[in-house]
Design a protein around this motif. Structure first.
Motif: not given
Length: 1030
Positions: A659-679
């Motif tokens: 089992e593995v998460a959909r790449p689009s879901e990972v992309l959304v989560g990755l974007g949230a992490y990047v936004t937090f790090l930038q903040s």
């Protein structure tokens, strides 16, 4: 006694040297005790089973060890005598150091008694302080020596090995062995040793009576006196803070407790000599339950004192007093110190804020800073020490403090303020010394009974004014001592500021990592204390002061690594299992609020983040054991590590269940992490861009910097093992119209929706394939030869797998091209232009003649650009330029489809058969075209690899396929003619997908009317298969 003879004794110098030496010996014995108590670090000879009889014999016979007559008991020692001497030598000589230190202390104490020295902490501060420090150091050393359990074995085994090696025992062994025997009961021996010195010790302790009573007050009295407040007397804010006892004002209360309790412990007879002694002793007993010997070695003072007094005659009343004081300490001391800490938080906060706003006040009010530091240090030390050792109590809240971080932070704030404003302090006190201290001292000296000519003698031999028969006895001239104490304090502010800060605020003795860690955790859980959390890392900068040059092995990397390893491998508390998952809030709930005063969880998290950022920004860096620690860089490294782990964790890959998460879901989560790090960059001085780039670049590789799997590895393995493998088995099919793989509905279908993720055989048929290739214009012969081909289904299955992989790769590249064009349009444009300029017919393949044929013209073919074959035959190519393939590799990396797949070329180039000639490989490639159907990408890569003309060989394939299909049209066997129309349409799709074949080429060998009929039949069968509509 004349003054010159007093000079020869050098009392002050000896006190200073012996205190420093005693500290070093104490650290060495501490190190020996800790080393031998740990099975991992103790000398191997003590744990060796072969040595057990020797160890028992040495313990039993010590110190009367007759080596010559005891060979049967000491055989293993004789065998390893050289190694034993080398290994146990440092231990033995450390005990010899104790013996020598004791001799020097005996001599000095006797000399001080003989000279009838005068002690008063208010007058001759340094002399009295050093004397009492020496007494406490010596007592602590003897008590710690008695706690070293292996002392007999270490000394005895070394003695035996030394005598076996050299034929004689060490000269110090006899006295050393006797000393160890005497200190089997250390307190009894100490009381005997200090009996002659009771008068001197008592006089020094009695001078503390007024000072200790004044300093040992509760928070209510401090509040009444407005202690440490500059605003309470605002009119005198610019007046210098002065006292007759400057150094006494910041003298540690803990140090005074240790002086009093250990002093009367070894001089119990003094308790009956004066009511003041008894009062002072009782007051000290009520403040603490444990006294520090060294680091984490403590003395349970009430228990030890009760055991000693109980063994002496005539001390029954003192035992009763002791029990009463112990009860008071158990019930009242915790609340007393808790109130002091609460008061100090407010008072020191006010003091620090005022001095930061008006640093010029540091000049006249420097004394307030050192008083505040000393008071805070005492309370921190008391709390940590008792939190470690008090295990059973009715009031556990007295030994915990979640607000301790603020006191530590305020201490560091004051220390940094003093260091930062050293210029203010120096300018002020240079003038103060010249315009006030010098005048006061001169006036006092002029009023002395001695002649002015002796001023130089008085000042150069000030320490000797404490002896009884001095020409200027301080006992009758206390003003001289007080004036000199004032001068010394102001001089230290000029020349020894770091030493003064260490004296008032050193926290290097907090050797209680478990307690400090618990307090740090409590701080992190208290929102109001988060801004002060940096105080705990800054605490580490104090620990370099706890080491001593006499014990350099404490700084060896192996010992540091062991300590760090223990801390890292410590078991964490297991959290209780959750009974059920809590109900999650719906998206957007964090933005809803009925009242502005209500704080949501997101508000609390933002506040927590801001407080932590404020704490980390407090200092740019600090030093721990000559290593510079930068909080921002430390956080940056941990963020990078945690970000990498978080990125991989978002995939949720399970190898067991695939089992593995959909790449689009990972992309959304990755974007949230990047936004937090930038903040975070807005709150901290972090290069978050470097963190993000570093982690994401590592995720493109098979392994990251830590050697862990990356998203690239996880999804590559999953697509190969889960999706494409099931596609090869028919459970998943490619849907070109949907641009995705779709799941075929059947029993046992995969547990996911595929739409959400979206060479020997030729050799076996060599002869038949050669005949088929030469019979392309002879339908009868081809019809006879085709049934002779073997393993055709196997070849078709392999080509299907290759086609699925290439189709999947094409869809991935299409997505890459869209993203790349959106983010980097100015970079994408030149790559597309460069790709359009390159053509495989002219750039990859170079003719063998004198020139190259003109490039083929392009025309529109079914909505796309296609090439028209040149009229003249194209000569066979010679060698492909690597530059052109590099251009295709660049285009492929950007997601642009290429006429020749460079990745496929590299794969085929690496799969050549060892020992085969290029001609044989080329022949196999040509015959493969005869064998298979859909091979546009494979053929382009194969003939690029062999430097042959792609279009010529694809025409050959088209001719062979057309003949086979036309022959199939004349077949009467329905089973063999099944799906004939679909195969015709597949061939048209092959031509449409190829940039080397055109519809004109197809129509020249396969009539278009057959394609039209095939379309009609396939459409009719599809409509009939749907059934009637209702």
């Amino acid at each position: 006694m004349s003054l010159p003879s007093v000079y020869q004794h050098k009392l002050a110098e000896k006190l200073t040297i012996l205190n420093e030496r005693g500290r070093g010996v104490l650290v060495r014995i501490y190190n020996i005790k800790k080393t031998c108590s740990d099975p991992k670090t103790r000398p191997s000879f003590l744990s060796d089973k072969a040595m057990e009889p020797c160890v028992k014999f040495i313990n039993k016979k010590f110190p009367t060890l007759d080596v010559r007559s005891s060979t049967q008991h000491l055989g293993p020692v004789h065998k390893d005598k050289g190694d034993i001497v080398r290994a146990l030598g440092p231990y033995y000589h450390s005990f010899v150091d104790v013996l020598e230190f004791r001799d020097h202390v005996y001599e000095l104490l006797n000399t001080i008694d003989a000279n009838q020295c005068f002690f008063d902490i208010h007058v001759n501060y340094d002399f009295t302080k050093n004397y009492l420090d020496l007494v406490v150091t010596y007592v602590s050393l003897v008590l710690l020596l008695a706690r070293t359990e292996d002392r007999r074995v270490l000394v005895g085994m070394y003695h035996c090995a030394h005598e076996m090696s050299h034929g004689a025992s060490d000269p110090s062994f006899a006295r050393l062995g006797q000393m160890l025997l005497e200190y089997e009961h250390p307190l009894k021996k100490l009381t005997e040793e200090f009996g002659p010195h009771t008068k001197a010790v008592t006089s020094a302790l009695l001078s503390l009576h007024f000072l200790f009573a004044r300093r040992n007050q509760g928070a209510e009295q401090w509040r009444s006196d407005q202690l440490l407040s500059l605003l309470s007397t605002s009119g005198a804010m610019l007046s210098p803070a002065s006292s007759d006892t400057m150094a006494c004002e910041y003298l540690s209360l803990e140090v005074m407790e240790r002086w009093i309790l250990m002093g009367f412990l070894v001089c119990p007879g003094a308790l009956g000599m004066s009511p003041q002694c008894l009062e002072l002793w009782r007051l000290a007993l009520q403040g603490s339950l444990y006294l520090t010997l060294l680091r984490d070695e403590v003395l349970q003072v009430h228990k030890v004192t009760e055991e000693l007094l109980g063994s002496l005659k005539g001390y029954g009343k003192r035992v009763a007093d002791l029990k009463e004081c112990k009860e008071h300490a158990v019930t009242q001391s915790g609340a007393l110190h808790r109130g002091r800490r609460a008061y100090l938080r407010g008072a020191v906060r006010e003091l620090a804020a005022l001095l930061e706003d008006q640093p010029g006040l540091l000049g006249p009010k420097a004394l307030f800073v050192f008083m505040a530091l000393s008071f805070c240090r005492d309370e921190v030390s008391w709390l940590v020490r008792h939190a470690e050792h008090v295990t059973k109590t009715k009031n556990p809240e007295d030994f915990t403090d979640s607000h301790l971080a603020e006191i530590l932070f305020l201490m560091e704030q004051l220390r940094s303020l003093v260091r930062g404003q050293v210029g203010v302090l120096q300018r002020y006190h240079v003038q103060y010394l010249a315009r006030f201290d010098a005048l006061v001292l001169s006036e006092i000296i002029q009023n002395l009974s001695v002649c002015p000519e002796e001023e130089s003698i008085i000042l150069s031999s000030f320490a000797y004014t404490s002896v009884a028969k001095a020409s200027l006895p301080l006992a009758t001239n206390p003003d001289v001592g007080r004036a000199m104490n004032l001068v010394v304090f102001h001089t230290k502010l000029l020349d020894s500021l770091e030493e003064l800060l260490a004296e008032a605020s050193d926290l290097s003795e907090l050797f209680y990592p478990r307690v400090v860690e618990k307090m740090f955790v409590a701080t992190m859980e208290e929102p109001s204390m988060l801004r002060y959390s940096i105080a705990f890392p800054l605490l580490c900068s104090h620990f370099s002061r706890c080491v001593h040059p006499m014990c350099p092995e404490e700084l060896l990397p192996k010992h540091c690594a062991s300590t760090v390893s223990k801390a890292r491998n410590k078991k964490t508390l297991k959290h209780p299992a959750k009974k059920g998952e809590p109900e999650r809030d719906k998206p957007g709930a964090e933005s809803q609020r009925k009242d502005r005063t209500l704080t949501t969880n997101m508000d609390k998290l933002h506040l927590t983040l801001a407080e932590l950022a404020l704490s980390l920004n407090h200092v740019p860096n600090f030093t721990v054991f000559e290593h510079t620690v930068t909080p921002a860089e430390y956080l940056s490294s941990h963020l990078e590590t945690r970000f990498a782990k978080a990125v991989v964790a978002m995939a949720g890959y399970s190898q067991a269940t695939q089992e593995v998460a959909r790449p689009s879901e990972v992309l959304v989560g990755l974007g949230a992490y990047v936004t937090f790090l930038q903040s975070l960059a807005h709150l901290l001085g972090l290069d978050t861009g470097r963190i993000i780039r570093g982690v994401l670049l590592q995720q493109t590789q098979p392994r990251d910097a830590a050697g862990e799997q990356t998203l690239t590895t996880i999804y590559t393995n999953w697509y190969l093992e889960a999706l494409l493998r099931q596609a090869s088995m028919g459970a998943i099919v490619l849907a070109p119209a949907l641009q995705a793989f779709t799941t075929v509905p059947r029993e046992g279908e995969p547990s996911f929706s595929a739409a959400e993720f979206s060479d020997k055989l030729v050799n076996e048929n060599m002869d038949t394939l050669v005949q088929l290739r030469s019979s392309s214009c002879k339908p009868e012969q081809m019809a006879a030869l085709l049934p002779r081909l073997t393993s055709a289904d196997n070849v078709l299955k392999r080509m299907t797998i290759i086609g699925e992989i290439l189709s999947f790769r094409a869809m991935a590249q299409q997505g890459l091209r869209e993203v790349f064009s959106h983010h980097c349009p100015f970079l994408m444009g030149p790559i597309e232009c460069l790709t359009d300029v390159v053509t495989p017919d002219t750039d990859i393949q170079v003719g063998t003649g004198t020139g190259c044929p003109p490039p083929p013209q392009k025309k529109k073919k079914w909505g796309r650009v296609a090439r028209v074959a040149p009229r003249d035959p194209i000569p066979e190519p010679s060698s492909p330029p690597q530059v052109t393939l590099s251009i295709f590799e660049l285009a492929s990396a950007a997601g642009i489809p290429c006429e020749i797949d460079p990745a496929l070329v590299n794969v085929l180039a690496g799969s050549k058969t060892d020992g085969s000639s290029p001609e044989e490989d080329y022949k196999v490639a040509c015959l493969l075209l005869v064998f298979v159907a859909a091979i546009i990408h494979v053929s382009a890569a194969l003939f690029t690899l062999h430097n042959k003309n792609i279009e010529t060989h694809l025409k050959e394939f088209l001719l062979l396929a057309s003949v086979s299909l036309l022959q199939l049209g004349q077949e009467t066997d329905k089973l063999r003619a099944k799906n004939r129309d679909s195969i015709c349409l597949l061939m048209q799709l092959i031509v449409a997908e190829s940039s080397f074949l055109t519809v004109d080429m197809l129509e020249s060998c396969f009539p278009y009317v057959l394609l039209r009929n095939a379309y009609r039949e396939v459409c009719r069968e599809n409509l009939l298969g749907r059934g009637p509509s209702h």
